[in-house]
Design a protein around this motif. Structure first.
Motif, PDB file in Angstrom:
ATOM      1  N   GLN A 120       8.291 -30.121 -36.449  1.00 32.60           N
ATOM      2  CA  GLN A 120       9.590 -30.791 -36.331  1.00 32.60           C
ATOM      3  C   GLN A 120       9.786 -31.445 -34.966  1.00 32.60           C
ATOM      4  OE1 GLN A 120      12.073 -31.070 -38.765  1.00 32.60           O
ATOM      5  NE2 GLN A 120      10.440 -30.313 -40.105  1.00 32.60           N
ATOM      6  N   ARG A 121       8.754 -31.395 -34.127  1.00 28.00           N
ATOM      7  CA  ARG A 121       8.851 -31.919 -32.762  1.00 28.00           C
ATOM      8  C   ARG A 121      10.070 -31.319 -32.049  1.00 28.00           C
ATOM      9  NH1 ARG A 121       6.501 -38.026 -32.377  1.00 28.00           N
ATOM     10  NH2 ARG A 121       4.864 -37.807 -33.921  1.00 28.00           N
ATOM     11  N   VAL A 122      10.175 -30.002 -32.159  1.00 30.25           N
ATOM     12  CA  VAL A 122      11.325 -29.290 -31.621  1.00 30.25           C
ATOM     13  C   VAL A 122      11.492 -29.555 -30.134  1.00 30.25           C
ATOM     14  CG1 VAL A 122       9.937 -27.223 -31.194  1.00 30.25           C
ATOM     15  CG2 VAL A 122      12.382 -26.996 -31.543  1.00 30.25           C
ATOM     16  N   GLY A 123      12.759 -29.677 -29.694  1.00 31.83           N
ATOM     17  CA  GLY A 123      13.007 -29.970 -28.287  1.00 31.83           C
ATOM     18  C   GLY A 123      12.835 -28.775 -27.377  1.00 31.83           C
ATOM     19  N   GLY A 124      13.073 -27.580 -27.929  1.00 30.90           N
ATOM     20  CA  GLY A 124      12.943 -26.379 -27.116  1.00 30.90           C
ATOM     21  C   GLY A 124      12.651 -25.161 -27.971  1.00 30.90           C
ATOM     22  N   VAL A 125      12.003 -24.179 -27.384  1.00 32.14           N
ATOM     23  CA  VAL A 125      11.685 -22.924 -28.064  1.00 32.14           C
ATOM     24  C   VAL A 125      11.950 -21.779 -27.095  1.00 32.14           C
ATOM     25  CG1 VAL A 125       9.862 -21.471 -29.033  1.00 32.14           C
ATOM     26  CG2 VAL A 125       9.946 -23.887 -29.619  1.00 32.14           C
ATOM     27  N   VAL A 126      12.623 -20.725 -27.587  1.00 37.43           N
ATOM     28  CA  VAL A 126      12.814 -19.501 -26.810  1.00 37.43           C
ATOM     29  C   VAL A 126      12.218 -18.350 -27.606  1.00 37.43           C
ATOM     30  CG1 VAL A 126      14.430 -17.976 -25.648  1.00 37.43           C
ATOM     31  CG2 VAL A 126      14.944 -20.419 -25.820  1.00 37.43           C
ATOM     32  N   LEU A 127      11.199 -17.710 -27.056  1.00 31.84           N
ATOM     33  CA  LEU A 127      10.581 -16.545 -27.695  1.00 31.84           C
ATOM     34  C   LEU A 127      11.127 -15.300 -27.018  1.00 31.84           C
ATOM     35  CD1 LEU A 127       8.221 -18.943 -27.535  1.00 31.84           C
ATOM     36  CD2 LEU A 127       6.914 -17.198 -28.705  1.00 31.84           C
ATOM     37  N   THR A 128      11.787 -14.433 -27.780  1.00 37.27           N
ATOM     38  CA  THR A 128      12.417 -13.251 -27.204  1.00 37.27           C
ATOM     39  C   THR A 128      11.729 -11.976 -27.678  1.00 37.27           C
ATOM     40  OG1 THR A 128      14.022 -12.914 -29.007  1.00 37.27           O
ATOM     41  CG2 THR A 128      14.628 -14.487 -27.278  1.00 37.27           C
TER      42      THR A 128
END
Length: 358
Positions: A120-128
């Protein structure tokens, strides 16, 4: 038939380029013009083509948030704080769509969701949450994060160790001082006079489990080099649910090894421990002290209130949002260590033998 951007421009009496500026944010547009465009969008029911915008730009305005279990209070607090802080900080900033991905802590699910977000060409990712310490998974994760960051996706690792990615990439790591927190909790129990301290650690193979167990054992070793070995039979690994804490405490009682205190891997686990001890006729803290980790909201309302280690979950969520949106610059080296705090409450006290001493 879908309303076009050109139709919105005609209704608002502006150029299509102005409509685009208003919708995308980040560009100065006069207040009156912005109002006319927004009114035209609402009246016509215009919906921006997110896919087309993503193809036109390096990334979309989508932010993916990966959690182990959104029903777990730890992830609910962190994720809720993060999602709330994603709201636009100012008039010129575009609103971001966030999607929460529930991985149940499984490396395969983590990989699958990241692949979907990358598509999706994501703008940001946060892995918690804690990372699975599996070399093959770590290598695959590092390669994917490196590729996504190189294409413009901002990545934040929250509550897990950093990955070996090029320093120039937009990858930030927020690390909780799990080791220091576990060390201070064990020190507290030792200072009260406890020597037979049981430790209910998290699942093996997770970064947080390793760090907390290391901090606990280091405190024992510094007090007495023989203590880690003496307490080895009092260590049990358990999952993060209340039922897991209950079962772990029953296992400790079944082993028959005496203990005067229990340090649990989390507050929810500690609640299960307390239930099992009371069921066995033991009083807290008169017979056994019980401590947790995380400082979840309910920990102050237990009877007695739970001694625990506070993790700054809400603050971490806000900071992660600022980093993933670019509102805050990457820290030097890309890593920020968030401090933990020992919260001493009524569930811990000197052991029975110490209270009887003259």
């Amino acid at each position: 038939m879908a309303v076009t951007l050109a139709e919105v421009a005609v209704r608002a009496g502006v150029s299509p380029a102005t409509v685009s500026r208003v919708l995308n944010g980040g560009y100065p547009v006069a207040g009156g013009t912005r109002t006319r465009v927004e009114r035209a969008v609402e009246e016509l029911g215009y919906v921006a083509n997110a896919s087309a915008r993503a193809l036109a730009a390096a990334t979309s305005d989508l932010v993916g948030i990966l959690v182990h279990d959104i029903a777990d209070a730890w992830f609910g607090i962190l994720g809720g704080s993060l999602q709330g802080a994603l709201d636009p900080a100012g008039e010129g900033e575009a609103r971001r769509l966030s999607v929460v991905c529930n991985t149940q802590g499984a490396p395969a699910a983590e990989n699958s969701y990241l692949a979907l977000l990358e598509g999706q060409r994501v703008g940001g990712v946060v892995l918690t949450g804690a990372a699975a310490e599996d070399p093959e998974h770590t290598a695959a994760l590092t390669a994917r994060i490196t590729r996504m960051a190189a294409s413009g996706t901002r990545v934040v690792l929250c509550g897990r160790p950093p990955l070996q990615v090029p320093a120039a990439l937009p990858v930030a790591t927020l690390v909780f001082d799990d080791r220091g927190g576990a060390f201070r909790l064990a020190e507290h129990l030792l200072a009260l006079g406890h020597r037979r301290i049981a430790h209910i650690a998290g699942p093996p193979g997770l970064s947080a489990t390793r760090e907390r167990l290391a901090g606990h054992r280091e405190a024992l070793r510094r007090h007495d080099p023989a203590l880690p070995e003496a307490c080895a039979a009092l260590t049990v690994h358990a999952a993060s649910e209340r039922s897991a804490g209950y079962d772990a405490a029953r296992e400790l009682l079944r082993r028959g090894e005496p203990f005067t205190a229990v340090a649990a891997a989390g507050d929810t686990v500690a609640a299960g421990v307390a239930a099992a001890l009371r069921e066995a006729g033991l009083r807290i803290p008169e017979d056994v002290s019980v401590a947790g980790f995380d400082d979840l909201p309910f920990s102050q309302d237990t009877a007695p209130a739970l001694t625990t280690v506070r993790l700054p979950l809400r603050e971490a969520g806000v900071l992660a949002a600022q980093l993933v949106t670019g509102r805050r610059a990457l820290p030097p080296g890309g890593i920020t260590t968030l401090p933990t705090e020992l919260m001493v409450r009524g569930s811990t006290a000197p052991p029975p033998t110490a209270r009887r001493a003259p």
